[in-house]
Design an enzyme around this catalytic site. Structure first.
Site, PDB file in Angstrom:
ATOM      1  N   ALA A  43       0.878  -1.364   0.148  1.00  0.00           N
ATOM      2  CA  ALA A  43      -0.038   0.036   0.032  1.00  0.00           C
ATOM      3  C   ALA A  43       0.725   1.231   0.013  1.00  0.00           C
ATOM      4  CB  ALA A  43      -1.000   0.074   1.078  1.00  0.00           C
ATOM      5  N   ASN A  44       0.143   2.400  -0.351  1.00  0.00           N
ATOM      6  CA  ASN A  44       0.782   3.572  -0.318  1.00  0.00           C
ATOM      7  C   ASN A  44       0.303   4.312   1.014  1.00  0.00           C
ATOM      8  OD1 ASN A  44       1.794   3.298  -2.779  1.00  0.00           O
ATOM      9  ND2 ASN A  44       1.070   5.496  -3.433  1.00  0.00           N
ATOM     10  N   ARG A  45       1.274   5.271   1.738  1.00  0.00           N
ATOM     11  CA  ARG A  45       0.872   5.862   2.785  1.00  0.00           C
ATOM     12  C   ARG A  45      -0.112   6.960   2.248  1.00  0.00           C
ATOM     13  NH1 ARG A  45       4.489   5.704   7.099  1.00  0.00           N
ATOM     14  NH2 ARG A  45       6.153   5.055   5.973  1.00  0.00           N
TER      15      ARG A  45
END
Ligand code: CTP
Ligand code: CA
Length: 227
Positions: free
Chosen positions: A33-35
């Site tokens: 995932a991305n932040r």
């Protein structure tokens, strides 16, 4: 009853907006995932709804409640986000705030990958995700206004200008995230509006204030377009 006298310059306008991260599964218990907290996208969705727009939010997994007055669809992966956005066309505007994972694993394991002592770590084979914004920026049903976001750690303006052209956006809201620990998950933001006609630097302000100013800018840009 009290009359709500606030101006509704976006009434009759349908606006699609993406927000949050995407989760790309590795196996049933793990993901890439991305932040992204989703805060900026949710604040913008709520601000557009307050101006009277019919807002359709497509959100990746976040831990904040759905914004008031906004029809929200929840998705996990980039491919699900793309399908959900396309299903919402036609629209007057589309705004891409989501931090979409650029890659996903080539295939999702059906079973949990087991750690075997001494056997070493698994190698993940990755493949590129579709670029949702670029797809809409060049779509036959392209909304009148297409807006992207860009979080950069260097060469902010050059990178934003390249994205503007490549993705077919009308403007890019560019963010310098090099001073880590600030923007991602925080409540404040410093942005520049990058378009073909130039660069506009906004002072540091709360994400809600950025959202209100962006909503006003979008209303201004849609003013001259026939409903
Ligand atoms: N975006 C998208 N779909 C993707 C990747 C990005 O819709 N698969 C959108 C984002 O929501 C954002 C804009 O494109 O509005 C810019 O995202 P960014 O990650 O900065 O651009 P990339 O083209 O992925 O470039 P890089 O990550 O290498 O900087
Ligand atoms: Ca990216």
């Amino acid at each position: 009853a009290l009359l709500d006298a606030s101006p509704k310059p976006l009434s009759g306008r349908k606006i699609v907006i993406t927000s949050g991260p995407t989760h790309e599964p590795i196996d049933p218990v793990r993901y890439i995932a991305n932040r992204s907290s989703g805060k900026q996208g949710y604040a913008l969705a709520a601000a557009l709804a307050r101006l009277g727009a019919d807002v359709r939010l497509v959100s990746g997994p976040v831990s904040i409640p759905d914004p008031a007055g906004v029809k929200t669809t929840h998705v996990d992966t980039a491919r699900e986000m793309k399908d959900a956005v396309e299903a919402l066309l036609p629209a007057d505007a589309a705004i891409f705030v989501a931090a979409v994972a650029d890659w996903r694993t080539e295939s999702e394991e059906g079973e949990k990958i087991k750690k075997v002592a001494g056997e070493g770590a698994p190698t993940l084979r990755m493949t590129e995700n579709p670029d949702i914004l670029a797809g809409i920026g060049h779509h036959v049903l392209r909304p009148y206004l297409v807006v992207g976001f860009a979080a950069e750690t260097r060469d902010v303006v050059q990178n934003a200008q390249a994205k503007l052209a490549r993705k077919g956006a009308d403007f890019i809201v560019a963010n310098d995230v090099s001073h880590a620990g600030g923007v991602m998950g925080g409540d404040r933001n410093t942005v520049r509006i990058v378009s073909k006609s130039g660069i506009e630097q906004w002072p540091e302000m709360g994400k809600d204030e950025v959202a209100a100013k962006l909503a006003a800018l979008i209303a201004e840009r849609l003013k001259t377009v026939e409903v």
